[in-house]
Design a protein around this motif. Sequence first.
Motif, mmCIF file in Angstrom:
data_model
loop_
_atom_site.group_PDB
_atom_site.id
_atom_site.type_symbol
_atom_site.label_atom_id
_atom_site.label_comp_id
_atom_site.label_asym_id
_atom_site.label_seq_id
_atom_site.Cartn_x
_atom_site.Cartn_y
_atom_site.Cartn_z
ATOM 1 N N GLU B 127 1.013 -1.271 0.031
ATOM 2 C CA GLU B 127 -0.125 -0.352 -0.413
ATOM 3 C C GLU B 127 0.821 0.787 -0.521
ATOM 4 O O GLU B 127 0.205 2.503 -0.941
ATOM 5 N N VAL B 128 1.881 0.772 1.005
ATOM 6 C CA VAL B 128 2.998 2.715 0.384
ATOM 7 C C VAL B 128 2.974 2.503 -0.912
ATOM 8 O O VAL B 128 3.439 3.577 -1.488
ATOM 9 N N ILE B 129 3.238 1.415 -0.614
ATOM 10 C CA ILE B 129 4.530 1.609 -2.113
ATOM 11 C C ILE B 129 3.116 1.722 -3.865
ATOM 12 O O ILE B 129 3.439 3.400 -4.331
ATOM 13 N N VAL B 171 9.893 5.740 -5.556
ATOM 14 C CA VAL B 171 9.778 5.096 -7.171
ATOM 15 C C VAL B 171 9.083 5.783 -8.198
ATOM 16 O O VAL B 171 8.947 5.490 -9.419
ATOM 17 N N SER B 172 7.964 6.152 -7.399
ATOM 18 C CA SER B 172 6.351 6.887 -8.386
ATOM 19 C C SER B 172 5.901 7.772 -7.491
ATOM 20 O O SER B 172 6.504 8.023 -6.405
ATOM 21 N N GLN B 173 4.784 8.780 -8.092
ATOM 22 C CA GLN B 173 4.581 9.277 -7.404
ATOM 23 C C GLN B 173 3.242 8.980 -6.550
ATOM 24 O O GLN B 173 2.701 9.711 -6.108
ATOM 25 N N GLY B 174 3.254 7.604 -7.183
ATOM 26 C CA GLY B 174 1.695 7.324 -5.693
ATOM 27 C C GLY B 174 0.191 7.389 -6.895
ATOM 28 O O GLY B 174 0.489 8.016 -7.876
ATOM 29 N N GLY B 175 -0.659 7.957 -6.517
ATOM 30 C CA GLY B 175 -1.977 7.511 -6.454
ATOM 31 C C GLY B 175 -2.503 6.894 -6.235
ATOM 32 O O GLY B 175 -4.132 6.535 -6.834
ATOM 33 N N ILE B 177 -3.627 2.653 -7.252
ATOM 34 C CA ILE B 177 -4.311 1.722 -8.614
ATOM 35 C C ILE B 177 -5.221 1.667 -9.248
ATOM 36 O O ILE B 177 -6.482 2.314 -8.333
ATOM 37 N N ASP B 178 -5.258 0.754 -10.646
ATOM 38 C CA ASP B 178 -6.221 0.486 -10.743
ATOM 39 C C ASP B 178 -7.918 2.584 -11.099
ATOM 40 O O ASP B 178 -7.156 3.116 -11.676
ATOM 41 N N ASP B 179 -8.586 2.467 -10.338
ATOM 42 C CA ASP B 179 -9.572 3.378 -10.355
ATOM 43 C C ASP B 179 -9.487 4.529 -9.162
ATOM 44 O O ASP B 179 -10.121 5.493 -9.193
ATOM 45 N N GLU B 180 -8.590 4.318 -8.458
ATOM 46 C CA GLU B 180 -8.016 4.989 -7.061
ATOM 47 C C GLU B 180 -7.433 6.530 -7.474
ATOM 48 O O GLU B 180 -6.501 6.724 -9.029
ATOM 49 N N SER B 181 -7.960 7.656 -7.284
ATOM 50 C CA SER B 181 -7.443 8.744 -7.122
ATOM 51 C C SER B 181 -7.032 9.711 -5.876
ATOM 52 O O SER B 181 -7.985 10.303 -5.805
ATOM 53 N N ILE B 182 -5.761 8.690 -5.610
ATOM 54 C CA ILE B 182 -5.111 9.211 -4.264
ATOM 55 C C ILE B 182 -4.187 10.654 -4.578
ATOM 56 O O ILE B 182 -3.451 10.402 -5.341
#
Lengths: 230, 230
Positions: B127-129, B171-175, B177-182
């Motif tokens: 989840e952190v990743i 390693v990424s901006q996060g946000g 996966i799938d339809d999540e908009s975080i």
Amino acid sequence: MSENAKHPVEIVDLVPLTEQSPYMKPLRLHYKQNGKQLTWDCIKTHDSVAILIFNSSRNVLVFVRQFRPPVMLSALFNSMDSNMTNIKEKFEENAASMNPNLGFTLELCAGIIDKEGLTPTEIAREEVIEETGYSPPLEALHLITTCRTGVGSSGSLQYIYYCEVNDSMRVSQGGGIDDESIDVVEFSIEESRKQIYQCDKSAGIGRTPGFRLAISWFIYEKLPSLQLNK
Amino acid sequence: MSENAKHPVEIVDLVPLTEQSPYMKPLRLHYKQNGKQLTWDCIKTHDSVAILIFNSSRNVLVFVRQFRPPVMLSALFNSMDSNMTNIKEKFEENAASMNPNLGFTLELCAGIIDKEGLTPTEIAREEVIEETGYSPPLEALHLITTCRTGVGSSGSLQYIYYCEVNDSMRVSQGGGIDDESIDVVEFSIEESRKQIYQCDKSAGIGRTPGFRLAISWFIYEKLPSLQLNK
């Protein structure tokens, strides 16, 4: 906890909820985010009040212990399976080994907001009287904060109060009304402090984040300025 | 919060949940307490993990902001009516005035435990990743405590972790996966401290008791022994 034996619990049956419930209404929201159509399953429940009670006659915090069916079921399902299929069948297979003691909690005195015409503060005062038997004046209730709980399922609002009482305000033994079987539990400040980060996994007693937060508030925000009765 | 406009939400429809849901199963338990037959309506949901993340390169705590449909619905129903009847009709009457901004939350990075074969700690790391884009080693995750949440409805178990990261782990901006908009949100320690007792009523942003408890833990239990990067 052997104290649970005061209110023995026996499990009868578990069935899918198909009838209307006065306490929860399962809903599905269709919405769009960033232009994409999505769904979210949730329940409409009541908002609630919770009250951290300090008895200044004896320097104890006053909590409640009670049987919470959802906690027992959650503990039971954990030990069986992590997914959501065939719940009723799995329940029946495991019914003999179920332990109602897994469903007891230590909580703040609390209740749902379901009384027309009463403010949250007035409902909080009624819960203190009904559950713990102390009858404080309305002015004794101070709002610590309001939170959103169950943000993935109900999102309901919880008002967390602080209330100082003393032995002269005790008008009954408490224990709840109607079918409630609530035990009043008093902890010293040091005993309460130990509750904040106690792990609930396999511990046989459940404690909510709000219960822990309220004790933490008392220890770090309230206690430094409190004149304790010696 | 104007930041919510980054992920605009539009409400389409609200209907009773009649189909099987992969996320919640409404159940009714029949049981006896003190010899008296009782019922309790509840939902089976997944257990969850939540992680308080501290970025030691810049001395900030890392949170997430997202749209939570149940919080918006709860805020909407509060302003309409406190009881549980005719929800769909009331929703339709009020649809035009609905404000999705009422449904945004500030939370710990979190997720449900629904992956076979992974421990809660491994799921927490994933989840952190996924949500924040930091990729910490598994050993960076430390359990703060486990709690029971939604004790009147789901009783599910939440594992609350602490995880220290640094800028080199990004390693990424996060946000999600799938339809999540975080959205990833970073707060200084002082900004985080102000969140602990902020009221959510009419505030337009929801915060859970667990989010507040974890920040309180950081301030009072962790920070005193932490070597801050100057």
